[in-house]
Scaffold this motif. Structure first.
Motif, PDB file in Angstrom:
ATOM      1  N   ARG A 168       0.830  -1.217   0.000  1.00  0.00           N
ATOM      2  CA  ARG A 168       0.000   0.000   0.000  1.00  0.00           C
ATOM      3  C   ARG A 168       0.860   1.261   0.000  1.00  0.00           C
ATOM      4  N   ALA A 169       1.963   1.246   0.718  1.00  0.00           N
ATOM      5  CA  ALA A 169       2.863   2.402   0.719  1.00  0.00           C
ATOM      6  C   ALA A 169       3.427   2.621  -0.684  1.00  0.00           C
ATOM      7  N   LEU A 170       3.845   1.547  -1.336  1.00  0.00           N
ATOM      8  CA  LEU A 170       4.372   1.666  -2.698  1.00  0.00           C
ATOM      9  C   LEU A 170       3.307   2.200  -3.653  1.00  0.00           C
ATOM     10  N   CYS A 171       2.068   1.766  -3.495  1.00  0.00           N
ATOM     11  CA  CYS A 171       0.973   2.270  -4.338  1.00  0.00           C
ATOM     12  C   CYS A 171       0.796   3.768  -4.149  1.00  0.00           C
ATOM     13  N   ARG A 172       0.770   4.206  -2.908  1.00  0.00           N
ATOM     14  CA  ARG A 172       0.577   5.641  -2.627  1.00  0.00           C
ATOM     15  C   ARG A 172       1.737   6.459  -3.166  1.00  0.00           C
ATOM     16  N   LEU A 173       2.939   5.946  -3.009  1.00  0.00           N
ATOM     17  CA  LEU A 173       4.112   6.657  -3.519  1.00  0.00           C
ATOM     18  C   LEU A 173       4.114   6.692  -5.042  1.00  0.00           C
ATOM     19  N   ALA A 174       3.769   5.581  -5.667  1.00  0.00           N
ATOM     20  CA  ALA A 174       3.741   5.529  -7.133  1.00  0.00           C
ATOM     21  C   ALA A 174       2.728   6.520  -7.695  1.00  0.00           C
ATOM     22  N   ALA A 175       1.641   6.748  -6.976  1.00  0.00           N
ATOM     23  CA  ALA A 175       0.597   7.658  -7.446  1.00  0.00           C
ATOM     24  C   ALA A 175       0.869   9.118  -7.087  1.00  0.00           C
ATOM     25  N   ALA A 176       1.810   9.358  -6.186  1.00  0.00           N
ATOM     26  CA  ALA A 176       2.093  10.714  -5.723  1.00  0.00           C
ATOM     27  C   ALA A 176       2.907  11.493  -6.757  1.00  0.00           C
ATOM     28  N   GLU A 177       2.727  12.792  -6.731  1.00  0.00           N
ATOM     29  CA  GLU A 177       3.512  13.658  -7.602  1.00  0.00           C
ATOM     30  C   GLU A 177       4.996  13.458  -7.303  1.00  0.00           C
ATOM     31  N   ASP A 178       5.777  13.248  -8.312  1.00  0.00           N
ATOM     32  CA  ASP A 178       7.222  12.998  -8.189  1.00  0.00           C
ATOM     33  C   ASP A 178       7.551  11.729  -7.405  1.00  0.00           C
ATOM     34  N   GLY A 179       6.550  10.904  -7.120  1.00  0.00           N
ATOM     35  CA  GLY A 179       6.798   9.635  -6.416  1.00  0.00           C
ATOM     36  C   GLY A 179       7.255   9.802  -4.987  1.00  0.00           C
ATOM     37  N   GLU A 180       6.895  10.935  -4.360  1.00  0.00           N
ATOM     38  CA  GLU A 180       7.353  11.178  -2.996  1.00  0.00           C
ATOM     39  C   GLU A 180       6.241  11.731  -2.117  1.00  0.00           C
ATOM     40  N   LEU A 181       6.340  11.390  -0.837  1.00  0.00           N
ATOM     41  CA  LEU A 181       5.391  11.882   0.166  1.00  0.00           C
ATOM     42  C   LEU A 181       6.150  12.152   1.462  1.00  0.00           C
ATOM     43  N   ARG A 182       5.683  13.152   2.201  1.00  0.00           N
ATOM     44  CA  ARG A 182       6.197  13.337   3.559  1.00  0.00           C
ATOM     45  C   ARG A 182       5.796  12.111   4.367  1.00  0.00           C
ATOM     46  N   MET A 183       6.593  11.796   5.342  1.00  0.00           N
ATOM     47  CA  MET A 183       6.327  10.610   6.160  1.00  0.00           C
ATOM     48  C   MET A 183       4.936  10.679   6.801  1.00  0.00           C
ATOM     49  N   GLN A 184       4.556  11.833   7.321  1.00  0.00           N
ATOM     50  CA  GLN A 184       3.251  11.955   7.970  1.00  0.00           C
ATOM     51  C   GLN A 184       2.106  11.790   6.973  1.00  0.00           C
ATOM     52  N   GLU A 185       2.293  12.311   5.764  1.00  0.00           N
ATOM     53  CA  GLU A 185       1.281  12.126   4.715  1.00  0.00           C
ATOM     54  C   GLU A 185       1.083  10.651   4.420  1.00  0.00           C
ATOM     55  N   LEU A 186       2.192   9.941   4.268  1.00  0.00           N
ATOM     56  CA  LEU A 186       2.126   8.511   3.989  1.00  0.00           C
ATOM     57  C   LEU A 186       1.436   7.782   5.136  1.00  0.00           C
ATOM     58  N   ALA A 187       1.779   8.131   6.355  1.00  0.00           N
ATOM     59  CA  ALA A 187       1.146   7.507   7.520  1.00  0.00           C
ATOM     60  C   ALA A 187      -0.364   7.695   7.467  1.00  0.00           C
ATOM     61  N   ASP A 188      -0.799   8.913   7.177  1.00  0.00           N
ATOM     62  CA  ASP A 188      -2.235   9.194   7.107  1.00  0.00           C
ATOM     63  C   ASP A 188      -2.916   8.418   5.985  1.00  0.00           C
ATOM     64  N   LEU A 189      -2.259   8.314   4.849  1.00  0.00           N
ATOM     65  CA  LEU A 189      -2.855   7.662   3.684  1.00  0.00           C
ATOM     66  C   LEU A 189      -3.024   6.154   3.850  1.00  0.00           C
ATOM     67  N   ILE A 190      -2.116   5.537   4.609  1.00  0.00           N
ATOM     68  CA  ILE A 190      -2.219   4.085   4.753  1.00  0.00           C
ATOM     69  C   ILE A 190      -2.671   3.649   6.149  1.00  0.00           C
TER      70      ILE A 190
END
Length: 139
Positions: A40-62
């Motif tokens: 799920r983290a890889l999915c969110r990162l792959a879909a994110a602009e530039d393939g990157e997310l702040r750690m807290q954003e990723l935590a919230d998304l998954i």
């Protein structure tokens, strides 16, 4: 105010969620060697602009807390699937960035995830306790 009916409905949601999560986790681990949270983290990162997310954003998304997402990202990083980057405007801000290898793993695991999800929901649709939830999800 929560009612007994609310509690019973929520119990059915938890039951459905648990069943589906178990099947997804088993399939992704067995066929691709990664955990469900990693996928799920890889999915969110792959879909994110530039393939990157702040750690807290990723935590919230998954749906993980900060400590859990830090351990998750450390595992992904040690496997070469992500790398850390610092925010150019705020050196305290830490991003996690998907690597080409991470994208490849996510793309390879996606069909397994979607096929398993469909089968798990199909199986649950026939269960009188949770079938109505599956119908609502698919509507």
């Amino acid at each position: 105010m929560t009612t007994t009916m609310d509690g019973a409905a929520w119990d059915r949601v938890v039951t459905l969620h648990g069943r589906v999560e178990h099947e997804l986790a088993k399939a992704v681990q067995r066929q691709h060697g990664i955990g469900l949270s990693e996928y799920r983290a890889l999915c969110r990162l792959a879909a994110a602009e530039d393939g990157e997310l702040r750690m807290q954003e990723l935590a919230d998304l998954i749906g993980l807390n900060q400590s859990s997402v830090s351990r998750l990202v450390a595992r992904l990083e040690s496997s070469g699937l992500t790398r850390r980057a610092h925010c150019p405007n705020d050196r305290r801000g830490v991003y996690t960035v998907i690597t080409d290898e991470g994208r490849a793993v996510q793309e390879k695991a996606a069909p397994t995830y979607h096929e398993t999800l469909g089968k798990a929901l199909d199986a649950a649709a026939g269960d009188e306790r949770v079938g109505v939830l599956v119908s609502a999800l698919r509507a």
